[in-house]
Design an enzyme around this catalytic site. Structure first.
Site, short mmCIF file in Angstrom:
data_model
loop_
_atom_site.label_atom_id
_atom_site.label_comp_id
_atom_site.label_asym_id
_atom_site.label_seq_id
_atom_site.Cartn_x
_atom_site.Cartn_y
_atom_site.Cartn_z
N GLY A 1 -4.98 7.18 -19.19
CA GLY A 1 -6.03 6.51 -19.94
C GLY A 1 -7.40 6.84 -19.37
N SER A 2 -8.33 5.93 -19.53
CA SER A 2 -9.70 6.20 -19.06
C SER A 2 -9.75 6.44 -17.55
CB SER A 2 -10.63 5.06 -19.45
OG SER A 2 -10.23 3.85 -18.84
N ALA A 3 -8.80 5.88 -16.81
CA ALA A 3 -8.75 6.09 -15.36
C ALA A 3 -8.54 7.57 -15.01
CB ALA A 3 -7.66 5.24 -14.73
N THR B 1 -6.40 -0.97 -12.01
CA THR B 1 -5.60 -0.73 -13.20
C THR B 1 -4.27 -1.44 -13.01
OG1 THR B 1 -4.82 1.01 -14.70
CG2 THR B 1 -4.74 1.51 -12.34
N TYR B 2 -3.21 -0.99 -13.68
CA TYR B 2 -1.90 -1.60 -13.49
C TYR B 2 -0.86 -0.50 -13.36
CZ TYR B 2 -1.37 -0.74 -18.52
OH TYR B 2 -1.32 -0.15 -19.76
N SER C 1 -1.57 2.88 -17.45
CA SER C 1 -2.64 3.21 -16.54
C SER C 1 -2.28 4.05 -15.33
CB SER C 1 -3.35 1.95 -16.10
OG SER C 1 -4.23 1.56 -17.13
N LYS D 1 0.85 -1.19 0.00
CA LYS D 1 0.00 0.00 0.00
C LYS D 1 0.88 1.23 0.00
CE LYS D 1 -2.23 1.58 3.68
NZ LYS D 1 -3.24 1.86 4.73
#
Length: 126
Positions: free
Chosen positions: A73-75, A57-58, A25, A9
């Site tokens: 990207g879309s994120a 995502t990655y 991402s 985390k």
């Protein structure tokens, strides 16, 4: 039997970039990736503290020492520059190894520089 446990985390990092048209991402400063034991292309869960968005995502490498956290990207539609994020990765742990498992918990300052590393989440009290 295996259990899915928190492996890594990065706590309350600040979003530095949102790049809607960038391939990849979430770019994370390499220093933070290493501290949290997250590898390039590893699946990460991202929780936006400011707006409540949660997405998967990655991770990709961001410039070492830059403090970069770029949601791409879309994120990129789920975060804004300045938003606080929690980035987490999980692992499948065999039942026999659960008691010994210790996650890497990285805490940062307001410049996204590591200031602390822990291996457990304290018990929450009332």
């Amino acid at each position: 039997m295996y259990r899915t446990l928190l492996k890594s985390k990065i706590h309350r990092v600040k979003t530095t970039h949102c790049e809607l048209h960038y391939e990849g991402s979430c770019a994370i400063d390499e220093d933070l990736l290493e501290a949290a034991n997250i590898c390039e292309n590893e699946q990460v869960h991202i929780w936006n503290v400011d707006n409540g968005e949660r997405f998967v995502t990655y991770a990709i490498k961001g410039q070492r020492g830059s403090g970069m956290i770029s949601v791409n990207g879309s994120a990129a539609r789920r975060a804004c520059v300045g938003d606080l994020l929690i980035i987490a990765a999980f692992a499948q742990v065999a039942e026999a190894d659960v008691a010994a498992h210790q996650p890497q918990l990285v805490f940062v300052n307001d410049q996204n520089r590591q200031v602390e590393l822990r291996h457990h989440v304290p018990t929450q009290a009332l």
